[in-house]
Design a protein around this motif. Structure first.
Motif, PDB file in Angstrom:
ATOM      1  N   HIS A 103       0.814  -1.214   0.000  1.00  0.00           N
ATOM      2  CA  HIS A 103       0.000   0.000   0.000  1.00  0.00           C
ATOM      3  C   HIS A 103       0.849   1.266   0.000  1.00  0.00           C
ATOM      4  O   HIS A 103       0.322   2.367   0.205  1.00  0.00           O
ATOM      5  CB  HIS A 103      -0.942  -0.009   1.208  1.00  0.00           C
ATOM      6  CG  HIS A 103      -2.017  -1.039   1.112  1.00  0.00           C
ATOM      7  ND1 HIS A 103      -1.973  -2.247   1.775  1.00  0.00           N
ATOM      8  CD2 HIS A 103      -3.174  -1.060   0.387  1.00  0.00           C
ATOM      9  CE1 HIS A 103      -3.050  -2.954   1.499  1.00  0.00           C
ATOM     10  NE2 HIS A 103      -3.800  -2.260   0.647  1.00  0.00           N
ATOM     11  N   THR A 109       2.618   1.983  -8.833  1.00  0.00           N
ATOM     12  CA  THR A 109       2.756   0.746  -9.595  1.00  0.00           C
ATOM     13  C   THR A 109       4.231   0.406  -9.768  1.00  0.00           C
ATOM     14  O   THR A 109       5.081   1.300  -9.812  1.00  0.00           O
ATOM     15  CB  THR A 109       2.069   0.877 -10.976  1.00  0.00           C
ATOM     16  OG1 THR A 109       2.092  -0.402 -11.637  1.00  0.00           O
ATOM     17  CG2 THR A 109       2.766   1.901 -11.841  1.00  0.00           C
ATOM     18  N   THR A 132       0.087  -3.121  -8.614  1.00  0.00           N
ATOM     19  CA  THR A 132      -0.473  -1.769  -8.629  1.00  0.00           C
ATOM     20  C   THR A 132      -1.364  -1.546  -7.417  1.00  0.00           C
ATOM     21  O   THR A 132      -2.273  -2.347  -7.153  1.00  0.00           O
ATOM     22  CB  THR A 132      -1.287  -1.525  -9.915  1.00  0.00           C
ATOM     23  OG1 THR A 132      -0.421  -1.648 -11.051  1.00  0.00           O
ATOM     24  CG2 THR A 132      -1.901  -0.131  -9.919  1.00  0.00           C
ATOM     25  N   ASP A 133      -1.083  -0.464  -6.693  1.00  0.00           N
ATOM     26  CA  ASP A 133      -1.928  -0.050  -5.576  1.00  0.00           C
ATOM     27  C   ASP A 133      -3.159   0.639  -6.164  1.00  0.00           C
ATOM     28  O   ASP A 133      -3.058   1.735  -6.732  1.00  0.00           O
ATOM     29  CB  ASP A 133      -1.152   0.899  -4.660  1.00  0.00           C
ATOM     30  CG  ASP A 133      -1.940   1.275  -3.408  1.00  0.00           C
ATOM     31  OD1 ASP A 133      -3.105   0.835  -3.273  1.00  0.00           O
ATOM     32  OD2 ASP A 133      -1.403   2.023  -2.569  1.00  0.00           O
ATOM     33  N   GLN A 134      -4.295  -0.016  -6.045  1.00  0.00           N
ATOM     34  CA  GLN A 134      -5.521   0.499  -6.646  1.00  0.00           C
ATOM     35  C   GLN A 134      -6.347   1.347  -5.683  1.00  0.00           C
ATOM     36  O   GLN A 134      -7.501   1.656  -5.961  1.00  0.00           O
ATOM     37  CB  GLN A 134      -6.359  -0.677  -7.178  1.00  0.00           C
ATOM     38  CG  GLN A 134      -5.633  -1.460  -8.262  1.00  0.00           C
ATOM     39  CD  GLN A 134      -6.375  -2.704  -8.692  1.00  0.00           C
ATOM     40  OE1 GLN A 134      -6.930  -3.444  -7.871  1.00  0.00           O
ATOM     41  NE2 GLN A 134      -6.381  -2.967  -9.994  1.00  0.00           N
ATOM     42  N   LYS A 135      -5.733   1.678  -4.559  1.00  0.00           N
ATOM     43  CA  LYS A 135      -6.359   2.530  -3.544  1.00  0.00           C
ATOM     44  C   LYS A 135      -7.604   1.839  -2.959  1.00  0.00           C
ATOM     45  O   LYS A 135      -8.010   0.768  -3.400  1.00  0.00           O
ATOM     46  CB  LYS A 135      -6.717   3.906  -4.110  1.00  0.00           C
ATOM     47  CG  LYS A 135      -5.548   4.600  -4.811  1.00  0.00           C
ATOM     48  CD  LYS A 135      -4.350   4.769  -3.883  1.00  0.00           C
ATOM     49  CE  LYS A 135      -3.199   5.447  -4.605  1.00  0.00           C
ATOM     50  NZ  LYS A 135      -1.981   5.558  -3.755  1.00  0.00           N
ATOM     51  N   LYS A 138      -7.232  -1.869  -2.036  1.00  0.00           N
ATOM     52  CA  LYS A 138      -7.069  -2.911  -3.047  1.00  0.00           C
ATOM     53  C   LYS A 138      -5.692  -2.830  -3.705  1.00  0.00           C
ATOM     54  O   LYS A 138      -5.200  -1.744  -3.999  1.00  0.00           O
ATOM     55  CB  LYS A 138      -8.149  -2.799  -4.120  1.00  0.00           C
ATOM     56  CG  LYS A 138      -9.560  -3.078  -3.613  1.00  0.00           C
ATOM     57  CD  LYS A 138     -10.564  -3.021  -4.760  1.00  0.00           C
ATOM     58  CE  LYS A 138     -11.969  -3.356  -4.266  1.00  0.00           C
ATOM     59  NZ  LYS A 138     -12.959  -3.318  -5.387  1.00  0.00           N
ATOM     60  N   GLY A 140      -3.699  -4.803  -6.987  1.00  0.00           N
ATOM     61  CA  GLY A 140      -3.870  -5.736  -8.083  1.00  0.00           C
ATOM     62  C   GLY A 140      -2.553  -6.319  -8.567  1.00  0.00           C
ATOM     63  O   GLY A 140      -1.506  -5.670  -8.505  1.00  0.00           O
ATOM     64  N   LEU A 150      -5.137  -6.577 -14.448  1.00  0.00           N
ATOM     65  CA  LEU A 150      -4.744  -6.807 -13.051  1.00  0.00           C
ATOM     66  C   LEU A 150      -5.880  -7.573 -12.378  1.00  0.00           C
ATOM     67  O   LEU A 150      -6.591  -7.056 -11.516  1.00  0.00           O
ATOM     68  CB  LEU A 150      -4.483  -5.465 -12.352  1.00  0.00           C
ATOM     69  CG  LEU A 150      -3.325  -4.643 -12.922  1.00  0.00           C
ATOM     70  CD1 LEU A 150      -3.277  -3.259 -12.282  1.00  0.00           C
ATOM     71  CD2 LEU A 150      -2.009  -5.366 -12.704  1.00  0.00           C
ATOM     72  N   GLN A 153      -6.194 -10.148  -7.033  1.00  0.00           N
ATOM     73  CA  GLN A 153      -6.263  -9.151  -5.972  1.00  0.00           C
ATOM     74  C   GLN A 153      -5.632  -9.671  -4.674  1.00  0.00           C
ATOM     75  O   GLN A 153      -5.773 -10.853  -4.323  1.00  0.00           O
ATOM     76  CB  GLN A 153      -7.730  -8.777  -5.684  1.00  0.00           C
ATOM     77  CG  GLN A 153      -8.458  -8.152  -6.860  1.00  0.00           C
ATOM     78  CD  GLN A 153      -7.973  -6.742  -7.142  1.00  0.00           C
ATOM     79  OE1 GLN A 153      -7.738  -5.954  -6.230  1.00  0.00           O
ATOM     80  NE2 GLN A 153      -7.827  -6.418  -8.430  1.00  0.00           N
TER      81      GLN A 153
END
Length: 424
Positions: A103, A109, A132-135, A138, A140, A150, A153
């Motif tokens: 995070h 990414t 990738t930090d998907q905020k 989450k 991915g 992505l 999870q």
């Protein structure tokens, strides 16, 4: 001013810190970690069956992306063992990732190197994973190939030994069509003599053909076979006894001594503690050898001489072919040979990368080199190993293999303890 008592306390404190540090860098056991989690039993089982558990256990910095039995069954129910191994390698990251780090990715990414990248079968970014930090909590995971989704999870953290090993769960396998759809040749599909010739082991290949031992190797290959092939230079060494004086039976035994009836990849060699039995083993002799690991090098000890594992020719479950620098001389045949005298260690060049494709067939092997050199003390040869992985970016540079880093702290610990006792 520092008193003798305060110095003693400082030394004891320093020793304690080193002891804790040494414990942290000690080898982990991924199989033992996952045994306490039955929901990952299938994933754990395939780590053992593919021998990837051994490779993971040699790494000092590694993250394993585990899958529950239900999620992993989508891979195991459709694909052969060799493809399953490739998929598993994509789920072993050569860096340390825990929940906090996931995070807090710089720029949101990054690409992380996987164990699959080290195999030599992953062109371009095929052996990297996009994280990738998907905020919104989450994170991915997906293939680093352009346009890849992505789809996987981050679910939860399972086990962390900070900066050594992290085990985290993802909800679905990282799917890479180029990996899933890659051809999975059986061991019998490989032309063994062609592979050996291409690797610079023409003399060994020729001897296998002329003795008929090649048929023994081909028959054993589908059930599991590892070959340690001496390169052509090994047969020209002054230290090599006159092999032409061997009887036919002893020649067969010598050649069979260079193979193990089991799939034994490099990571397994590095973790082997017990003697390894060869195809030459019979009621009259053990015909085994032991291994010694130093960093990324593995040396084979026969009881008569030693040889390093120089390169990987093929690593495709259930077949492995390695090259070695010297002809392996079993004690059962050469036990009365003179003791080796110390000599200068030869310069070692980096080992070649593993071959990714099955070699082209070859009609016949070259004739063996002259084998009439008189016995002489062999020259010692330090170890070497197959080439390792490239680095994806600055966040992936911590990937390394276990090189026995515990030894130096342990020695320093003993020295400090001894000094503290002396000062008391």
């Amino acid at each position: 001013m520092c008193t003798m008592g305060s110095l003693r306390h400082f030394l004891l404190f320093t020793a304690a810190v080193i002891a804790v540090s040494s414990a942290v860098t000690a080898a982990h056991n991924i199989t033992a970690i996952l045994e306490g989690h039955p929901e990952y039993s299938q994933f754990n089982d395939y780590l053992s069956r593919t021998k990837l558990a051994d490779e993971i256990n040699t790494r000092t910095t590694v993250t394993v992306l585990v899958l529950t039995n239900g999620a992993f069954s989508s891979v195991t129910s459709k694909h052969p063992l060799s493809v399953i191994k490739n998929v598993l390698e994509l789920h072993v990251l050569l860096d340390y990732w825990d929940g906090d780090k996931l995070h807090d990715i710089s720029k949101g990414t990054t690409l992380s190197t996987t164990l699959y990248q080290t195999t030599g079968n992953a062109p371009g970014n095929l052996g990297f994973v996009n994280i990738t930090d998907q905020k919104g909590g989450k994170v991915g995971f997906g293939s680093a190939l352009p346009g890849s989704p992505l789809a996987s999870q981050y679910t939860k953290s399972v086990k962390q030994i900070p900066f050594n090993i992290s085990v985290i769960e993802i909800n679905t396998p990282i799917v890479v069509p180029a990996v899933l759809n890659a051809p999975a040749p059986a061991a019998s599909d490989y032309n063994l003599t062609g592979a050996l010739e291409k690797a610079g082991c023409k003399t060994f290949a020729s001897l296998l053909i002329s003795s008929g031992v090649i048929k023994t190797f081909e028959k054993a290959a589908d059930k599991g076979l590892t070959i340690f092939a001496p390169n052509d230079e090994a047969f020209k060494a002054d230290s090599l006894p006159d092999l032409s004086k061997l009887s036919n039976a002893d020649t067969v035994a010598l050649l069979e001594y260079h193979a193990v009836a089991e799939y034994t990849p490099f990571g397994t060699l590095k973790t082997s503690k017990d003697p390894i039995s060869t195809l030459a083993a019979n009621g009259a002799g053990k015909f085994d050898f032991s291994t010694e690991t130093s960093g990324d090098s593995v040396t084979l000890h026969t009881g008569v001489d030693s040889s390093r594992v120089a390169s990987t020719v093929i690593d495709s479950t259930p077949l492995c072919i390695f090259t070695v620098d010297k002809v392996l001389l079993p004690a059962e045949l050469f036990g009365n040979a003179p003791s080796p005298a110390p000599g200068p260690a030869p310069e070692i060049s980096p080992a070649p990368a593993p071959e990714s494709d099955a070699p082209s067939p070859s009609a016949e092997a070259s004739a063996p080199s002259p084998l009439l050199s008189p016995p002489a003390p062999p020259t010692s040869s330090p170890g070497g190993a197959p080439a390792d992985s490239p680095t994806a970016d600055s966040e992936n540079t911590t990937a390394s293999k276990n090189s026995g880093a515990v030894n130096a702290p342990a020695l320093l610990l003993l020295a400090l303890l001894a000094l503290s006792v002396y000062l008391s």
